[in-house]
Design an enzyme around this catalytic site. Structure first.
Site, PDB file in Angstrom:
ATOM      1  N   CYS A  11       0.841  -1.203   0.000  1.00  0.00           N
ATOM      2  CA  CYS A  11       0.000   0.000   0.000  1.00  0.00           C
ATOM      3  C   CYS A  11       0.877   1.255   0.000  1.00  0.00           C
ATOM      4  CB  CYS A  11      -0.911  -0.008   1.227  1.00  0.00           C
ATOM      5  SG  CYS A  11      -1.716   1.562   1.554  1.00  0.00           S
ATOM      6  N   CYS A  14       0.346   3.378   3.085  1.00  0.00           N
ATOM      7  CA  CYS A  14       1.015   2.835   4.278  1.00  0.00           C
ATOM      8  C   CYS A  14       2.500   3.168   4.242  1.00  0.00           C
ATOM      9  CB  CYS A  14       0.826   1.322   4.350  1.00  0.00           C
ATOM     10  SG  CYS A  14      -0.896   0.824   4.513  1.00  0.00           S
ATOM     11  N   ASP A 394      21.554  12.679 -33.593  1.00  0.00           N
ATOM     12  CA  ASP A 394      22.907  12.983 -34.037  1.00  0.00           C
ATOM     13  C   ASP A 394      23.198  12.049 -35.202  1.00  0.00           C
ATOM     14  OD1 ASP A 394      25.662  13.865 -33.985  1.00  0.00           O
ATOM     15  OD2 ASP A 394      26.103  11.932 -33.048  1.00  0.00           O
TER      16      ASP A 394
END
Length: 706
Positions: A11, A14, A394
Site C-alpha cells: 500500500c 502505508c 545525431d
C-alpha cells in the site's frame, strides 16, 4: 546508509505513513521507503528495533539484503503469503458453517463462527483502522473499520463477515500483484555474477568474490559461467551470450582482443579474460544501479493520484454521512436502511484500485524495456517517452557507425594505392585507417615512407623512395594545376557527400579517395518504423557539412536536416524543438551531452561516452537504435494502461455509488466492485510483461562468424 527489504508492503499510503513515523525516530530524518522496489533506506545509527516495531504495526517485516544474498534470492514473502492464504481459507469455511447454522438453526449460534472469521481476516485492518480514527487519519483501513463496526451494530453479521473476508482477499491480491511486478524486476538482478576464478601469477586458480576483482586481473571463464566484469579476451575463443546486458538474443563469437561484458555468459570454449574495470564500474553493475534507481522515481500521474487520494477518502466519508443522514430526515426510509447504504458507500470508496493503477504498470514497463537492453532511468521518463512526437538524431555514431570507409577510389597512376598506403599506414586518423584497410585488400605489401610530416587540417607529406608525395584535402595540391577531368571527378565525389582525400606527387594527381561514414543497416527501417508508430517529425542534427548530411538523411528517411552545427547550436535547436512539441534527442558523443540534457528526453547509445550516458534519461545498451520503436510502443502501452486503470477503477465505483439512488447498493456489491477493480487493474498492468518471442534457433557457424 543501510538498505533493507520490506515484505508485506503493498500500500503506497502505508509506505508514506510509515516513512513519516520512522523519520521521527532519532537518526531517522534521512529514512526513505522505496515503495515500488519494496526497500527501506535508513541511517546506520538508527535504532532498528524501533523501526521493526513501527513496521510490525502495519504487518510489514524487515530483512537485510545480505540475508537475501545468503538465501540465493529465495522469496521470503512466500511464507507471509501462505499465512494469509491459510487464514482466508479457514475464515471462508467458518463463514459457510455460520451461514448454514444461521439458515437452519439460529442466528445467535452462528455469530460465534462469524466473529472468528472476522478476527482471522480483519484483525489487522480493524487494529489499524481504530488507531487511524484516534489520530484522525483517513485511509482504506479507516473506511473498512467504520463499515465493519456499522454492519455489526445493525445486526448484519453475515454481510459484515463476508466483507471482512473479501477485503482480506483483496489485500492479499494487492500484495501478490505488487510482489509479482517486483520479482519480475529482481530477475534482472540475477544476471550479476557473484564469484570469479582468478588466475594467479604462478598459473594457479582461486575463487574470489567479484568485489575483490581489480583492473588488470586475469580470470578463467569456463563454459556456462558468467564473465565476472568488463574485460578483453587474451586466450581462447567462444560464443558469448550478451542478452542480459544488450537484450540481443543471438550469441556473438568472440576471440583474442575482443571486448566482453561482465554478466554475459560464456557458451562454449574456455577463455581467459583480462579485467578492464572493477565490477562496481562494469556495464552490468551500471545497469543494475540504473534499474534500481528507476523503480522509485514518481511520475506526474502518480503524484496526481497521491494528491487526489488525500482528498478522496475524506470526500467519500462525507458522502457516506450524507447518504446516512439526509434521506431518513426527509422521510425517504428508515435510519437502519440508509445506515446500511452509507456503509456500502464507504466500502465502495476504498481507493485500492486507484492507488495501484500506476506503480505496477510502470514497474512492468521498465522491466520489459530492460529485458530488451533499454534502460529507462525512471517511471517519469517512461511516461515521457510515450508522449514524444519529435525525435532529433545525431548523425555520427547514431544513424551511422562512426567509422569512415572508402566508397570510391579513382586511380590515375599505377602506383596510386601503394603510395597512399605508405603515407597513411602509421597514422591514427580514422580516415587514414580506412584508406589503409582499402589498400591492404588490393596490395600484398606496403611501401615504406620516410620524413613523414603531418600538415594540420590538411593531411600528410612524406618521402617514398626519395620522392615527395602528399595525401590530404584539396589544399595539399595547391602546387598543381588540376586537369578538367580530374576536377569533374572531385566535384562528383563532393556532390555525393563523400570526404575527399587526394594523393599527389610534385607533378600530378595520382588518385582520389571518396570516404563516407557507413550508415547503420537498421537506420532506415527504424526511421520508417518510428514514422509508422506516430512520430511526426524526425530531424538530424550534425556538425558535418550539408552535402554529407543530406545524403545520409535521404538514405535513412529523416525528414529534416540541420548541418554544420557546433554543440551549442545543437542545444539551441533542441530547445527550439522542445518549445513546439515533446522532443527526444538521440546521441552518443561527448558533444551530444548538452543537447541530451536540453531535450524533453535524452536517449544515449550504450557504447557512447560516459558523459552522454550519465546525462541521458534512457540508454540503448545494444549501441544501435533498432529497439527504439519497441521502447516507444511499450511506454505508450504503459500510459494507455494507466489511463484505462484510472478510468476503470473510478468508473466502477461511480456505477456502484449510483446504485444508492434506488437503494440497490449492498455491502456484497460494494466489496465485490472494489475487489473486482483491484484484481482487473493488477492483471491488466501485469500483461505488459508478457511478450511473444520468436523461437530461438541455435546459431550456425555462419551466423556466429565475426
Amino acid at each position: 546508509m543501510n538498505e533493507y527489504r520490506l515484505n508485506g508492503l503493498s500500500c503506497p499510503g502505508c509506505a508514506s505513513k510509515v516513512e513519516g513515523q520512522i523519520k521521527k525516530i532519532p537518526h531517522g530524518e534521512t529514512a526513505r521507503i522505496l515503495f515500488q522496489s519494496g526497500k527501506l533506506i535508513v541511517d546506520e545509527q538508527i535504532n532498528l528495533e524501533k523501526v521493526k516495531k513501527i513496521l510490525s504495526e502495519e504487518k510489514i517485516s524487515l530483512r537485510t539484503t545480505d540475508q537475501e544474498s545468503d538465501n540465493h534470492g529465495h522469496d521470503h514473502s512466500h511464507a507471509h503469503g501462505q499465512g494469509e492464504k491459510r487464514n482466508l481459507i479457514i475464515a471462508t469455511l467458518l463463514f459457510l458453517v455460520g451461514y448454514l447454522i444461521e439458515e437452519r438453526v439460529s442466528l445467535p449460534l452462528s455469530i460465534g463462527f462469524y466473529v472468528i472469521a472476522i478476527l482471522l481476516t480483519g484483525t489487522t485492518t480493524f487494529r489499524k483502522g481504530i488507531r487511524n480514527l484516534l489520530r484522525l487519519q483517513f485511509n482504506m483501513d479507516t473506511l473498512m473499520t467504520i463499515a465493519l463496526i456499522g454492519a455489526v451494530s445493525i445486526g448484519e453479521w453475515r454481510e459484515g463477515t463476508f466483507v471482512a473476508i473479501l477485503f482480506g482477499l483483496n489485500e492479499f491480491l494487492e500484495g501478490f500483484g505488487m510482489e509479482k511486478a517486483r520479482r519480475s524486476m529482481e530477475k534482472l538482478m540475477e544476471a550479476a555474477p557473484r564469484e570469479a576464478t582468478l588466475v594467479t601469477e604462478n598459473g594457479d586458480t582461486t575463487i574470489i568474490s567479484i568485489d575483490h576483482l581489480k583492473a588488470g586481473d586475469i580470470v578463467l571463464v569456463r563454459p556456462g559461467e558468467k564473465i565476472p566484469s568488463d574485460g578483453v579476451i587474451i586466450e581462447g575463443s567462444s560464443s558469448i551470450n550478451e542478452a542480459a546486458i544488450t537484450g540481443e538474443s543471438l550469441p556473438l563469437y568472440k576471440g583474442i582482443e575482443d571486448s566482453v561484458y561482465g554478466g554475459s555468459i560464456n557458451n562454449e570454449g574456455v577463455i581467459k579474460v583480462r579485467i578492464e574495470t572493477p565490477f562496481s564500474q562494469s556495464a552490468i553493475s551500471r545497469i543494475l544501479q540504473l534499474v534500481q534507481e528507476a523503480q522509485d522515481q514518481r511520475t506526474p500521474t502518480e503524484l496526481f493520484i497521491d494528491r487526489f487520494s488525500r482528498y478522496y477518502t475524506p470526500f467519500i466519508i462525507a458522502v457516506a454521512a450524507i447518504v446516512i443522514i439526509l434521506p431518513p430526515l426527509f422521510g425517504a426510509g428508515s435510519w437502519k436502511e440508509w445506515l446500511y447504504q452509507g456503509l456500502a458507500v464507504l466500502i465502495v470508496g476504498c481507493p485500492c484500485a486507484l492507488i495501484l493503477s500506476s506503480p505496477i504498470a510502470n514497474i512492468a514497463g521498465i522491466t520489459r524495456n530492460a529485458r530488451n537492453g533499454i534502460l529507462v532511468k525512471g517511471s517519469n521518463h517512461l511516461e515521457q517517452l510515450g508522449k514524444i512526437t519529435t525525435i532529433a538524431f545525431d548523425k555520427t555514431g547514431t544513424l551511422t557507425k562512426g567509422t569512415p570507409h572508402v566508397v570510391k577510389a579513382i586511380s590515375y597512376h599505377t602506383s596510386f594505392l601503394a603510395i597512399a598506403g605508405a603515407l597513411e599506414k602509421d597514422s591514427t586518423h580514422p580516415l587514414a585507417k580506412a584508406i589503409v584497410n582499402e589498400v591492404q585488400e588490393k596490395e600484398k605489401t606496403l611501401l615504406e615512407a620516410t620524413s613523414l610530416t603531418t600538415l594540420p587540417g590538411k593531411g600528410v607529406t612524406a618521402l617514398v623512395d626519395g620522392k615527395r608525395y602528399w595525401a590530404g584535402n584539396e589544399s595539399t595540391a595547391h602546387h598543381l594545376t588540376i586537369p578538367e577531368q580530374i576536377q569533374r571527378d572531385i566535384d562528383q565525389l563532393k556532390e555525393a557527400g563523400a570526404i575527399l582525400v587526394m594523393v599527389t606527387d610534385e607533378e600530378q594527381v595520382l588518385g582520389l579517395f571518396g570516404l563516407a561514414d557507413e550508415i547503420r543497416e537498421e537506420s532506415a527501417a527504424v526511421i520508417r518504423a518510428l514514422h509508422e508508430a506516430g512520430i511526426q517529425e524526425t530531424i538530424m542534427l550534425t556538425g558535418d557539412h550539408p552535402q554529407t548530411a543530406e545524403k545520409v538523411a535521404q538514405s535513412v528517411g529523416v525528414k529534416t536536416v540541420h548541418a554544420s552545427l557546433l554543440p551549442e547550436d545543437k542545444v539551441k535547436r533542441v530547445q527550439s524543438l522542445s518549445a513546439q512539441s515533446k522532443t527526444a534527442m538521440v546521441g552518443d558523443g561527448i558533444n551530444d551531452a548538452p543537447a541530451l540534457a536540453a531535450a524533453d528526453l535524452g536517449i544515449a547509445m550504450g557504447k557512447g561516452t560516459d558523459s552522454a550516458i550519465e546525462t541521458a534519461d534512457i540508454v540503448l545498451m545494444q549501441d544501435h537504435i533498432e529497439k527504439l520503436p519497441e521502447a516507444i510502443s511499450i511506454s505508450r502501452r504503459v500510459n494507455q494502461t494507466i489511463r484505462l486503470n484510472i478510468a476503470f477503477s473510478l468508473g466502477l465505483k461511480l456505477l456502484a455509488l449510483l446504485l444508492t439512488i434506488p437503494g440497490w447498493l449492498t455491502l456484497w456489491i460494494a466489496i465485490l466492485s472494489d475487489m473486482g477493480a483491484t484484481i482487473l487493474v493488477t492483471l491488466i498492468s501485469l500483461t505488459i510483461l508478457w511478450e511473444k518471442r520468436p523461437p530461438q534457433q541455435k546459431p550456425s557457424s555462419i551466423s556466429l562468424a565475426k
